[in-house]
Design a protein around this motif. Sequence first.
Motif, PDB file in Angstrom:
ATOM      1  N   ARG A  16       0.818  -1.205   0.000  1.00 54.23           N
ATOM      2  CA  ARG A  16       0.000   0.000   0.000  1.00 54.23           C
ATOM      3  C   ARG A  16       0.862   1.270   0.000  1.00 54.23           C
ATOM      4  N   SER A  17       2.109   1.132  -0.399  1.00 55.12           N
ATOM      5  CA  SER A  17       3.012   2.272  -0.394  1.00 55.12           C
ATOM      6  C   SER A  17       2.540   3.323  -1.394  1.00 55.12           C
ATOM      7  N   ARG A  18       2.495   4.560  -0.941  1.00 56.68           N
ATOM      8  CA  ARG A  18       2.065   5.639  -1.817  1.00 56.68           C
ATOM      9  C   ARG A  18       3.184   6.630  -2.084  1.00 56.68           C
ATOM     10  N   ASN A  19       4.077   6.771  -1.155  1.00 52.75           N
ATOM     11  CA  ASN A  19       5.202   7.678  -1.302  1.00 52.75           C
ATOM     12  C   ASN A  19       6.493   6.935  -0.989  1.00 52.75           C
ATOM     13  N   ALA A  20       7.588   7.414  -1.564  1.00 53.29           N
ATOM     14  CA  ALA A  20       8.884   6.770  -1.366  1.00 53.29           C
ATOM     15  C   ALA A  20       9.667   7.499  -0.282  1.00 53.29           C
ATOM     16  N   MET A  21      10.126   6.749   0.711  1.00 48.45           N
ATOM     17  CA  MET A  21      10.968   7.294   1.774  1.00 48.45           C
ATOM     18  C   MET A  21      12.419   6.976   1.456  1.00 48.45           C
ATOM     19  N   SER A  22      13.281   7.993   1.517  1.00 49.72           N
ATOM     20  CA  SER A  22      14.687   7.764   1.197  1.00 49.72           C
ATOM     21  C   SER A  22      15.590   8.521   2.155  1.00 49.72           C
ATOM     22  N   VAL A  23      16.778   7.973   2.351  1.00 52.51           N
ATOM     23  CA  VAL A  23      17.780   8.546   3.249  1.00 52.51           C
ATOM     24  C   VAL A  23      19.082   8.687   2.482  1.00 52.51           C
ATOM     25  N   ASP A  24      19.657   9.875   2.490  1.00 55.52           N
ATOM     26  CA  ASP A  24      20.964  10.099   1.876  1.00 55.52           C
ATOM     27  C   ASP A  24      22.017   9.917   2.968  1.00 55.52           C
ATOM     28  N   VAL A  25      22.688   8.773   2.951  1.00 51.87           N
ATOM     29  CA  VAL A  25      23.579   8.399   4.048  1.00 51.87           C
ATOM     30  C   VAL A  25      24.951   9.043   3.854  1.00 51.87           C
ATOM     31  N   GLU A  26      25.155  10.115   4.577  1.00 50.96           N
ATOM     32  CA  GLU A  26      26.413  10.854   4.579  1.00 50.96           C
ATOM     33  C   GLU A  26      26.568  11.484   5.946  1.00 50.96           C
ATOM     34  N   ASP A  27      27.768  11.926   6.294  1.00 55.09           N
ATOM     35  CA  ASP A  27      27.989  12.508   7.610  1.00 55.09           C
ATOM     36  C   ASP A  27      27.881  14.025   7.561  1.00 55.09           C
ATOM     37  N   TRP A  28      27.854  14.630   8.729  1.00 56.27           N
ATOM     38  CA  TRP A  28      27.622  16.071   8.854  1.00 56.27           C
ATOM     39  C   TRP A  28      28.678  16.905   8.157  1.00 56.27           C
ATOM     40  N   PHE A  29      29.896  16.407   8.064  1.00 58.55           N
ATOM     41  CA  PHE A  29      30.990  17.186   7.488  1.00 58.55           C
ATOM     42  C   PHE A  29      31.105  17.017   5.980  1.00 58.55           C
ATOM     43  N   GLY A 187      19.424   5.951 -21.641  1.00 63.21           N
ATOM     44  CA  GLY A 187      19.765   6.132 -20.233  1.00 63.21           C
ATOM     45  C   GLY A 187      18.750   5.554 -19.274  1.00 63.21           C
ATOM     46  N   VAL A 188      19.003   5.767 -17.993  1.00 62.35           N
ATOM     47  CA  VAL A 188      18.120   5.266 -16.941  1.00 62.35           C
ATOM     48  C   VAL A 188      16.917   6.186 -16.776  1.00 62.35           C
ATOM     49  N   VAL A 189      15.914   5.686 -16.076  1.00 66.48           N
ATOM     50  CA  VAL A 189      14.746   6.485 -15.720  1.00 66.48           C
ATOM     51  C   VAL A 189      15.120   7.463 -14.618  1.00 66.48           C
ATOM     52  N   GLU A 190      14.667   8.696 -14.739  1.00 68.27           N
ATOM     53  CA  GLU A 190      14.874   9.698 -13.705  1.00 68.27           C
ATOM     54  C   GLU A 190      13.590   9.857 -12.890  1.00 68.27           C
ATOM     55  N   LEU A 191      13.719   9.733 -11.574  1.00 67.96           N
ATOM     56  CA  LEU A 191      12.615   9.940 -10.648  1.00 67.96           C
ATOM     57  C   LEU A 191      12.905  11.229  -9.890  1.00 67.96           C
ATOM     58  N   PRO A 192      12.410  12.358 -10.382  1.00 70.03           N
ATOM     59  CA  PRO A 192      12.788  13.661  -9.798  1.00 70.03           C
ATOM     60  C   PRO A 192      12.197  13.864  -8.417  1.00 70.03           C
ATOM     61  N   VAL A 287       7.660   1.665  -4.762  1.00 71.89           N
ATOM     62  CA  VAL A 287       6.709   2.705  -5.130  1.00 71.89           C
ATOM     63  C   VAL A 287       6.764   3.001  -6.629  1.00 71.89           C
ATOM     64  N   PHE A 288       7.947   2.954  -7.200  1.00 71.74           N
ATOM     65  CA  PHE A 288       8.119   3.271  -8.622  1.00 71.74           C
ATOM     66  C   PHE A 288       8.499   2.039  -9.438  1.00 71.74           C
ATOM     67  N   ALA A 289       7.976   0.898  -9.030  1.00 76.56           N
ATOM     68  CA  ALA A 289       8.323  -0.357  -9.709  1.00 76.56           C
ATOM     69  C   ALA A 289       7.960  -0.313 -11.186  1.00 76.56           C
ATOM     70  N   ASP A 290       6.790   0.237 -11.520  1.00 73.79           N
ATOM     71  CA  ASP A 290       6.362   0.273 -12.922  1.00 73.79           C
ATOM     72  C   ASP A 290       7.286   1.137 -13.760  1.00 73.79           C
ATOM     73  N   GLU A 291       7.661   2.301 -13.232  1.00 77.61           N
ATOM     74  CA  GLU A 291       8.543   3.198 -13.976  1.00 77.61           C
ATOM     75  C   GLU A 291       9.932   2.583 -14.157  1.00 77.61           C
ATOM     76  N   ILE A 292      10.439   1.954 -13.107  1.00 75.34           N
ATOM     77  CA  ILE A 292      11.772   1.356 -13.173  1.00 75.34           C
ATOM     78  C   ILE A 292      11.783   0.158 -14.109  1.00 75.34           C
ATOM     79  N   SER A 293      10.686  -0.587 -14.166  1.00 74.65           N
ATOM     80  CA  SER A 293      10.626  -1.781 -15.015  1.00 74.65           C
ATOM     81  C   SER A 293      10.715  -1.438 -16.492  1.00 74.65           C
ATOM     82  N   GLN A 294      10.447  -0.176 -16.831  1.00 76.68           N
ATOM     83  CA  GLN A 294      10.544   0.244 -18.221  1.00 76.68           C
ATOM     84  C   GLN A 294      11.993   0.472 -18.656  1.00 76.68           C
ATOM     85  N   ALA A 295      12.896   0.483 -17.689  1.00 73.94           N
ATOM     86  CA  ALA A 295      14.316   0.683 -18.006  1.00 73.94           C
ATOM     87  C   ALA A 295      14.877  -0.569 -18.663  1.00 73.94           C
TER      88      ALA A 295
END
Length: 306
Positions: A16-29, A187-192, A287-295
């Motif tokens: 039932r996912s409607r939105n994609a949650m993402s984390v950019d894993v980097e440190d404070w510096f 190229g790859v699909v862009e998910l802005p 969440v974007f399985a359909d869009e990615i599958s077109q790649a």
Amino acid sequence: MKSIAIAPEVAQHRTRSRNAMSVDVEDWFQVQGFADVIPREEWDFLDCRVEANTDAVLHHFEEAGIRATFFTLGWVAERYPRLIRRIVEAGHELASHGYGHQRVDQIGPTAFREDIRRARTILEDAGGVRVSGYRAPTFSIGPATPWAHGILAEEGYRYSSSVFPVRHDLYGSPDTPRVAHRPRPEGVVELPMTTCRAFGRNLPCSGGGWFRLAPYRLFRAGLRHVNDIEGRAGIFYFHPWEIDAAQPRVWHANRLSRFRHYTGVASMPPRLARLLSDFSWGAMEDVFADEISQAPAPAGHRAMVN
């Protein structure tokens, strides 16, 4: 490669996912706002807090019962491989944020290819899973990098989430499509990153500093508009350091950079908990399985043994 079982409550959320949650894993510096005052060669001698902060993020997600995508620096994975394994074992999607947080529009095609190849090798070796997604540091893919999406496809990636269709002094491509698209046929699909259209311009509705600075009700209304009126999924992102109010202060950075970096950090954990509760969430690849599958199928991908 040992298969990873996803907890039932996480598996249910995937349907039932409607939105994609993402984390950019980097440190404070490693943030772009401090790039001119913290030399790259000093990174290994600073107070690294990314492991503990990412573990805290994993705990938040476990409590909320959601699956997310962790766009992780190869630099981090190289130093904290057990953290990468914990991300994977918790059932989350592992993706690439490049190796050393260098802007794509500043390093050129050759160095870009080397960077994303190096990062992916490190991430896959640490996590034992395929890495198909990529997010450019500081959303630095745009009109100045027409070659980037083709190189990503050649290196075996399936999608990118690297374009932010807004105006900003550090990044932004306001004239690019606000929805999933393929900038180059090869190229790859862009998910802005998610934006709302208002007052003749694109307004950010994706997270990070925008989320910390804007009133929560306004941000929630924007995301609901994207879901209910536009009928499409949104993408949210944040960094592990954004939930760390005790992180070191970089007093010699300029005032604007300090304002962007530290404002709202102390109140971020409860705001994040509220956001996780107010919307349904999933990983990018779900969440974007359909869009990615077109790649197209990845070319030159290293074989992964199950």
